[in-house]
Design a protein around this motif. Sequence first.
Motif, PDB file in Angstrom:
ATOM      1  N   ASN A 251       0.835  -1.202   0.000  1.00 32.83           N
ATOM      2  CA  ASN A 251       0.000   0.000   0.000  1.00 32.83           C
ATOM      3  C   ASN A 251       0.868   1.250   0.000  1.00 32.83           C
ATOM      4  OD1 ASN A 251       0.361  -1.458   2.623  1.00 32.83           O
ATOM      5  ND2 ASN A 251      -0.181   0.542   3.487  1.00 32.83           N
ATOM      6  N   SER A 252       0.383   2.306  -0.602  1.00 34.14           N
ATOM      7  CA  SER A 252       1.118   3.570  -0.545  1.00 34.14           C
ATOM      8  C   SER A 252       1.112   4.066   0.891  1.00 34.14           C
ATOM      9  CB  SER A 252       0.460   4.607  -1.464  1.00 34.14           C
ATOM     10  OG  SER A 252      -0.868   4.862  -1.058  1.00 34.14           O
ATOM     11  N   GLY A 253       2.221   4.661   1.298  1.00 36.41           N
ATOM     12  CA  GLY A 253       2.317   5.160   2.662  1.00 36.41           C
ATOM     13  C   GLY A 253       2.488   4.071   3.698  1.00 36.41           C
ATOM     14  N   PHE A 254       2.989   2.920   3.283  1.00 43.27           N
ATOM     15  CA  PHE A 254       3.106   1.803   4.229  1.00 43.27           C
ATOM     16  C   PHE A 254       4.044   2.126   5.394  1.00 43.27           C
ATOM     17  CE2 PHE A 254       6.477   1.133   1.110  1.00 43.27           C
ATOM     18  CZ  PHE A 254       7.576   0.828   1.900  1.00 43.27           C
ATOM     19  N   GLY A 255       4.991   3.020   5.175  1.00 40.59           N
ATOM     20  CA  GLY A 255       5.939   3.353   6.233  1.00 40.59           C
ATOM     21  C   GLY A 255       5.331   4.148   7.367  1.00 40.59           C
ATOM     22  N   SER A 256       4.224   4.834   7.098  1.00 40.33           N
ATOM     23  CA  SER A 256       3.571   5.639   8.137  1.00 40.33           C
ATOM     24  C   SER A 256       2.223   5.062   8.554  1.00 40.33           C
ATOM     25  CB  SER A 256       3.376   7.076   7.641  1.00 40.33           C
ATOM     26  OG  SER A 256       2.573   7.102   6.470  1.00 40.33           O
ATOM     27  N   ALA A 257       1.853   3.904   8.003  1.00 37.60           N
ATOM     28  CA  ALA A 257       0.556   3.291   8.315  1.00 37.60           C
ATOM     29  C   ALA A 257       0.631   2.527   9.638  1.00 37.60           C
ATOM     30  CB  ALA A 257       0.140   2.346   7.198  1.00 37.60           C
ATOM     31  N   THR A 258      -0.476   2.523  10.362  1.00 41.41           N
ATOM     32  CA  THR A 258      -0.556   1.846  11.650  1.00 41.41           C
ATOM     33  C   THR A 258      -1.291   0.510  11.510  1.00 41.41           C
ATOM     34  OG1 THR A 258      -2.674   2.843  12.257  1.00 41.41           O
ATOM     35  CG2 THR A 258      -0.660   4.075  12.834  1.00 41.41           C
ATOM     36  N   GLY A 262      -4.251  -0.675   8.999  1.00 43.66           N
ATOM     37  CA  GLY A 262      -4.104  -1.867   8.172  1.00 43.66           C
ATOM     38  C   GLY A 262      -5.288  -2.802   8.300  1.00 43.66           C
ATOM     39  N   MET A 263      -5.745  -3.020   9.528  1.00 40.38           N
ATOM     40  CA  MET A 263      -6.900  -3.875   9.725  1.00 40.38           C
ATOM     41  C   MET A 263      -8.140  -3.277   9.073  1.00 40.38           C
ATOM     42  SD  MET A 263      -5.839  -6.578  11.230  1.00 40.38           S
ATOM     43  CE  MET A 263      -7.466  -7.283  11.506  1.00 40.38           C
ATOM     44  N   LYS A 264      -8.259  -1.957   9.128  1.00 39.61           N
ATOM     45  CA  LYS A 264      -9.403  -1.281   8.506  1.00 39.61           C
ATOM     46  C   LYS A 264      -9.370  -1.469   6.983  1.00 39.61           C
ATOM     47  CE  LYS A 264     -11.857   3.177   8.748  1.00 39.61           C
ATOM     48  NZ  LYS A 264     -12.013   3.536   7.327  1.00 39.61           N
ATOM     49  N   MET A 265      -8.190  -1.322   6.386  1.00 41.01           N
ATOM     50  CA  MET A 265      -8.043  -1.539   4.944  1.00 41.01           C
ATOM     51  C   MET A 265      -8.461  -2.955   4.557  1.00 41.01           C
ATOM     52  SD  MET A 265      -4.466   0.098   3.550  1.00 41.01           S
ATOM     53  CE  MET A 265      -4.786  -0.571   1.921  1.00 41.01           C
ATOM     54  N   TYR A 274      -2.894  -9.286   4.599  1.00 38.06           N
ATOM     55  CA  TYR A 274      -2.186  -8.584   5.675  1.00 38.06           C
ATOM     56  C   TYR A 274      -1.452  -9.640   6.499  1.00 38.06           C
ATOM     57  CZ  TYR A 274      -1.540  -5.078   9.464  1.00 38.06           C
ATOM     58  OH  TYR A 274      -1.021  -4.197  10.393  1.00 38.06           O
ATOM     59  N   PRO A 275      -0.120  -9.702   6.435  1.00 40.88           N
ATOM     60  CA  PRO A 275       0.623 -10.631   7.291  1.00 40.88           C
ATOM     61  C   PRO A 275       0.439 -10.226   8.758  1.00 40.88           C
ATOM     62  CG  PRO A 275       1.998  -9.840   5.475  1.00 40.88           C
ATOM     63  CD  PRO A 275       0.772  -8.962   5.520  1.00 40.88           C
ATOM     64  N   MET A 276      -0.237 -11.069   9.532  1.00 47.71           N
ATOM     65  CA  MET A 276      -0.659 -10.626  10.862  1.00 47.71           C
ATOM     66  C   MET A 276      -1.048 -11.829  11.717  1.00 47.71           C
ATOM     67  SD  MET A 276      -1.003  -8.314  13.041  1.00 47.71           S
ATOM     68  CE  MET A 276      -0.054  -7.266  11.937  1.00 47.71           C
ATOM     69  N   LEU A 277      -1.296 -11.563  12.990  1.00 51.91           N
ATOM     70  CA  LEU A 277      -1.757 -12.558  13.937  1.00 51.91           C
ATOM     71  C   LEU A 277      -3.282 -12.644  13.920  1.00 51.91           C
ATOM     72  CD1 LEU A 277       0.540 -11.538  16.920  1.00 51.91           C
ATOM     73  CD2 LEU A 277       0.755 -13.627  15.572  1.00 51.91           C
ATOM     74  N   SER A 278      -3.808 -13.846  14.062  1.00 47.48           N
ATOM     75  CA  SER A 278      -5.265 -14.017  14.039  1.00 47.48           C
ATOM     76  C   SER A 278      -5.945 -13.314  15.205  1.00 47.48           C
ATOM     77  CB  SER A 278      -5.618 -15.498  14.054  1.00 47.48           C
ATOM     78  OG  SER A 278      -5.200 -16.124  15.261  1.00 47.48           O
ATOM     79  N   ALA A 279      -5.216 -13.073  16.283  1.00 42.15           N
ATOM     80  CA  ALA A 279      -5.803 -12.429  17.463  1.00 42.15           C
ATOM     81  C   ALA A 279      -6.208 -10.986  17.212  1.00 42.15           C
ATOM     82  CB  ALA A 279      -4.819 -12.479  18.634  1.00 42.15           C
ATOM     83  N   GLN A 280      -5.822 -10.438  16.061  1.00 41.28           N
ATOM     84  CA  GLN A 280      -6.213  -9.067  15.745  1.00 41.28           C
ATOM     85  C   GLN A 280      -7.693  -8.960  15.376  1.00 41.28           C
ATOM     86  OE1 GLN A 280      -4.148  -6.013  15.545  1.00 41.28           O
ATOM     87  NE2 GLN A 280      -3.119  -7.351  17.003  1.00 41.28           N
TER      88      GLN A 280
END
Length: 435
Positions: A251-258, A262-265, A274-280
Amino acid sequence: MNTSHRALGAALAVLTMAALTSCGSDPGPAAEGGGPVTLTFLVDNSQATMDTAKALAAAFTRANPTVKVETETRPGGTEGDNIVKTRLSTGDMADVFWYNSGSLLQALNPAQTMVDLTGDPVLAKVQKDYLPVVTQGGKVYGIPAGTAMGGGILYNRKVYEKLSLKVPTTWADFMANNEKIKAGGLTPVISTFKDTWTSQLLVLGDYYNVQAAVPTFAQDFTANKAKFATTPAAVAGFQHLADLHAKDMLNSGFGSATNEQGMKMLVEGKGAHYPMLSAQLPPLVATTPAAATDIGFFAIPGDDPAVNGATIWEPPGIYLAKTGEHQAEAKRFLAFIASPEGADAANKAVQPAGPYRIEGAELPDDAIQVAKDLQVYIDRKATAPALEFVSPVKGPALEQITSAVGSGLTPPAEGAAQYDKDVEKQAKQLGLAGW
């Protein structure tokens, strides 16, 4: 990913076994003198943990009216770690306590501070492949608290349906999916490097593939006989980070994204992976119900579709302090927690983020999709615990290193070598042999 434990007399032996096997349905004996027994249960102060602990305590007391369980809370993080260590060392620990499983357990000196549960009926329902993360020196000290969570790829199932994509079982298939997603005008892979910890998932979540390629990696890494930089399977996670950036999949702006952004996107379908934990996921369901069904999970794929499995973050442990005065009742409480009845009680308080590590404990029908997806990997025994559960060696700078690699600032081989150097100080502080 900083991302928590005896005896009845011979005359009561049969009763004890029955009580344990039935997970506390028998109210059991009252305290000596006829009064009720009160157990103390120490947990961290996160809302999910407190809600789970209170639900377990209440359900157990309903089935065992002569035993009351009082929950106590402590802070999380380093402050909480220090409280647990201090209370154990001074003999002031609660009867039952919730703490990390895995390599962090060894810091508590369990042989001197905890009740050995090896071979005890409280473990009857605990899945055998969970036991290594609550084992030290060949002895088992805990039962699972809560559920496992997966570290892999969260994906938008509606995007997959719209583009007629299949869940990939190789990295090449994953990248092919990303090309189709990009051609469809969406972000293929969400990255949120302002929260640097989120950059680690493609490395840490790839450990199933590392272990499959090098079964002794954790043991050799701990003994300073294996390195990330000289193990091709371990370099792969860093290479994946670099490839996604080089092929403009982020995504554009990935360096400043939270992480929150990311979860909202992902939930809104603006990004597919989204490489992430399922607990999110569970915290989102209350405000965004679609997250429960629209978001799925798959393991970070390797090179061979026949070797496809998930890296999981095992549940924390629940342990018994040796100084507890009511060991028999405390064991009955543990047996209840480690039972389908205990899991049902927890389900009513907190939406599970993954499968339970308890035989017969099934996910509720309304479980979130990521938990159901992770259950499939566990059912076919295609999982491996994250490296931090099987090795105490974890450097503090990994998230900065992976952020730099994923941003195209550091070559992947150099990032792996930097991490090898990063872990040296911690390994020496732990006094590990070979360092």
